[in-house]
Design a protein around this motif. Structure first.
Motif, PDB file in Angstrom:
ATOM      1  N   LEU A   1      -3.193  -1.292   5.714  1.00  0.00           N
ATOM      2  CA  LEU A   1      -4.043  -0.124   5.472  1.00  0.00           C
ATOM      3  C   LEU A   1      -4.088   0.770   6.712  1.00  0.00           C
ATOM      4  O   LEU A   1      -4.191   1.993   6.600  1.00  0.00           O
ATOM      5  CB  LEU A   1      -5.443  -0.568   5.063  1.00  0.00           C
ATOM      6  CG  LEU A   1      -5.524  -1.287   3.710  1.00  0.00           C
ATOM      7  CD1 LEU A   1      -6.921  -1.855   3.486  1.00  0.00           C
ATOM      8  CD2 LEU A   1      -5.142  -0.358   2.560  1.00  0.00           C
TER       9      LEU A   1
ATOM     10  N   HIS B   1      -7.702  -1.675  -2.209  1.00  0.00           N
ATOM     11  CA  HIS B   1      -8.698  -0.937  -1.429  1.00  0.00           C
ATOM     12  C   HIS B   1      -8.576   0.584  -1.602  1.00  0.00           C
ATOM     13  O   HIS B   1      -9.499   1.320  -1.249  1.00  0.00           O
ATOM     14  CB  HIS B   1      -8.538  -1.257   0.072  1.00  0.00           C
ATOM     15  CG  HIS B   1      -9.430  -2.347   0.564  1.00  0.00           C
ATOM     16  ND1 HIS B   1      -9.060  -3.673   0.538  1.00  0.00           N
ATOM     17  CD2 HIS B   1     -10.671  -2.316   1.089  1.00  0.00           C
ATOM     18  CE1 HIS B   1     -10.043  -4.403   1.041  1.00  0.00           C
ATOM     19  NE2 HIS B   1     -11.030  -3.617   1.387  1.00  0.00           N
ATOM     20  N   GLN B   2      -7.448   1.053  -2.081  1.00  0.00           N
ATOM     21  CA  GLN B   2      -7.193   2.490  -2.113  1.00  0.00           C
ATOM     22  C   GLN B   2      -7.819   3.161  -3.340  1.00  0.00           C
ATOM     23  O   GLN B   2      -7.867   2.575  -4.427  1.00  0.00           O
ATOM     24  CB  GLN B   2      -5.674   2.747  -2.092  1.00  0.00           C
ATOM     25  CG  GLN B   2      -5.017   2.264  -0.814  1.00  0.00           C
ATOM     26  CD  GLN B   2      -3.553   2.645  -0.725  1.00  0.00           C
ATOM     27  OE1 GLN B   2      -2.689   1.975  -1.292  1.00  0.00           O
ATOM     28  NE2 GLN B   2      -3.270   3.729  -0.014  1.00  0.00           N
TER      29      GLN B   2
ATOM     30  N   ALA C   1       0.868  -1.182   0.000  1.00  0.00           N
ATOM     31  CA  ALA C   1       0.000   0.000   0.000  1.00  0.00           C
ATOM     32  C   ALA C   1       0.901   1.227   0.000  1.00  0.00           C
ATOM     33  O   ALA C   1       2.097   1.145   0.316  1.00  0.00           O
ATOM     34  CB  ALA C   1      -0.931   0.004   1.213  1.00  0.00           C
TER      35      ALA C   1
ATOM     36  N   HIS D   1      -2.606  -0.575  -2.826  1.00  0.00           N
ATOM     37  CA  HIS D   1      -3.487  -1.682  -2.452  1.00  0.00           C
ATOM     38  C   HIS D   1      -4.818  -1.504  -3.174  1.00  0.00           C
ATOM     39  O   HIS D   1      -5.269  -0.386  -3.418  1.00  0.00           O
ATOM     40  CB  HIS D   1      -3.697  -1.671  -0.936  1.00  0.00           C
ATOM     41  CG  HIS D   1      -4.312  -2.915  -0.394  1.00  0.00           C
ATOM     42  ND1 HIS D   1      -5.669  -3.179  -0.457  1.00  0.00           N
ATOM     43  CD2 HIS D   1      -3.747  -3.990   0.231  1.00  0.00           C
ATOM     44  CE1 HIS D   1      -5.912  -4.346   0.106  1.00  0.00           C
ATOM     45  NE2 HIS D   1      -4.766  -4.865   0.541  1.00  0.00           N
TER      46      HIS D   1
END
Length: 500
Positions: free
Chosen positions: A432, A460-461, A342, A458
């Motif tokens: 995260l 999710h970002q 990340a 990542h």
């Protein structure tokens, strides 16, 4: 979990035939059957040597997904035919693989769908006058360096020879020579692209110019790039290497990098990557002080503080071509290794690096104690952000042409490598969480930055959103123009997608 992410997991885990009604499914051949009919020598099914070789070549376990078939095009016309067939099977999900280096599952491979493995499109041809090198989308940077450096030339290329040209370039790209010459994507003179209607177009400064700009940081949202025409320039060997240090040197190293990032001492020829690592199995903290300078005989004043940090365990500083450094950077990983990463960005301050280091070290010790048998290696990397292209040559990364991010911004990457799949969820939450803590500290210090680097992010970002609203809207407009059916938003589920 947001609905878009839920959709991602559903579409990668459920076969495409599930999304077709029984009547439609019965009347159409499978996409893999259609592909193998048209490209019989280029489609590989489970159990075949070509299929198994492709899957096993991914570095990390979580990226070794099992598609229904793998298709390996050799020419742009093959890619055009593949896109045409997949367009008819518009409920079939597919992935596009260049080098396959990205650690995010589903970004370069897919479960049950179709993986387009571009690695046979790996030709590297340099023009008669050496001004441009034409690179197939499946080529690796090591091969490109080999070709151009034989002519006494260089390129803005990757710093690891085994990384693919396609993913790194369309995600932005950082090079040894980036402090002076900018992002790798800004060295592209022309993209050859297959669009969702299967047409093949060239995108450059004068033709399809909006697509040209969007592909520089927008990655797989607009089409499949089949060739990159990269600018070359004269460049001999560069100075550089790696100094290995124990954790007793951490404070001095952080202080030296803070001084290096002082805008008043900026040297456009100096490039630095500091890596801090914790090997749980060895109970060992150490650091790698990597630095390069494009003028071997030039002044190294900006690097002097970093050079003086010690005591030094090992020092490989010397003079070599960029391609040689990139080959040295290829590191083997255990066969059962998994990985997550990340990223974030912040401006330098007198205190930020010390606070970041404390957050990472504390998290690493805690995770190492909990997952003692996972062969966990925790690391983080700090380096500069490249400058934007000057004048009216835009990319999608969102920096003003008048900005100087190379002088004071720091790109931060945190990475976990491990072997125990049971550790995955907690490591994801932790990685995260580290980014969230750093962003909060940076906000308090007034040095938080919106931008996040796609190639280290990542899944999710929100990466495309980090480019800023104006850039995001331009990319959305380009996607609607060149992909009106939404093939690269809906069928290519991996990667960072443009919000509708």
């Amino acid at each position: 979990m947001p609905s878009s992410r839920l959709c991602y997991f559903l579409t990668t885990l459920i076969p495409s035939s599930v999304f077709l009604s029984a009547g439609v499914a019965a009347s159409l051949p499978s996409p893999c059957t259609s592909l193998s009919t048209v490209l019989p020598a280029q489609v590989f099914f489970p159990g075949t040597e070509g299929y198994n070789t492709s899957i096993s070549s991914y570095r990390y376990v979580q990226t070794r997904l099992l598609p229904a078939c793998i298709v390996k095009p050799r020419y742009a016309q093959n890619v055009s035919k593949i896109v045409e067939i997949l367009g008819r099977h518009n409920s079939t999900r597919f992935a596009i693989r260049g080098g396959g280096h990205n650690v995010n599952p589903g970004f370069a491979n897919i479960e049950n769908g179709v993986t387009i493995d571009m690695r046979d499109m790996n030709t590297v041809d340099i023009s008669r006058h050496g001004e441009v090198v034409e690179v197939g989308a499946g080529a690796l940077w090591g091969h490109v360096y080999d070709v151009v450096e034989q002519r006494g030339l260089s390129i803005l290329g990757g710093r690891v020879a085994s990384v693919g040209v396609g993913g790194l370039t369309t995600g932005g790209g950082i090079s040894y020579l980036s402090p002076k010459r900018g992002w790798v994507c800004d060295s592209v003179k022309n993209f050859e692209v297959v669009l969702s209607n299967s047409s093949i177009v060239n995108a450059n400064a004068t033709s399809e110019s909006s697509l040209f700009a969007a592909l520089k940081g927008g990655q797989n949202n607009f089409g499949i790039v089949t060739r990159f025409d990269l600018k070359t320039f004269p460049q001999g060997p560069i100075w550089g290497g790696t100094i290995t240090l124990s954790n007793a040197s951490d404070t001095a190293l952080l202080r030296a990098f803070t001084m290096f990032k002082d805008p008043s001492s900026f040297d456009p020829h100096a490039h630095v990557i500091i890596i801090f690592m914790y090997d749980v199995a060895q109970q060992s903290f150490f650091s790698l002080n990597n630095m390069w300078h494009s003028k071997p005989n030039g002044s190294k004043k900006a690097l002097q503080g970093l050079l003086n940090v010690g005591p030094q365990i090992n020092n490989t500083i010397g003079v070599a071509y960029a391609g040689e450094y990139a080959k040295i950077s290829v590191m083997p990983v255990p066969q059962n290794a998994r990985s997550q990463w990340a990223t974030t960005t912040f401006a330098i301050s007198p205190t930020i690096l010390f606070r970041v280091h404390k957050i990472w070290r504390s998290a690493s010790i805690r995770l190492g104690q909990k997952f003692q048998k996972a062969n966990l290696v925790s690391s983080y990397t700090i380096q500069s952000v490249p400058p934007p292209p000057p004048g009216s040559r835009p990319n999608s990364l969102g920096f003003s042409p008048y900005a100087n991010p190379e002088k004071d911004l720091v790109n931060f990457l945190v990475l976990f490598q491990y072997e125990d799949p049971k550790a995955t969820q907690e490591l994801q939450d932790s990685i995260l969480g580290i980014i969230n803590e750093i962003d909060k500290i940076a906000e308090v210090e007034g040095i938080k930055q919106r931008f996040k680097y796609l190639n280290y992010a990542h899944w999710h970002q929100d990466i495309l959103g980090s480019y800023g609203q104006a850039s995001l809207q331009r990319m959305q407009k380009v996607a609607k123009k060149y992909d009106p059916v939404g093939m690269f938003q809906n069928q290519v589920v991996g990667g960072f997608k443009l919000a509708p």
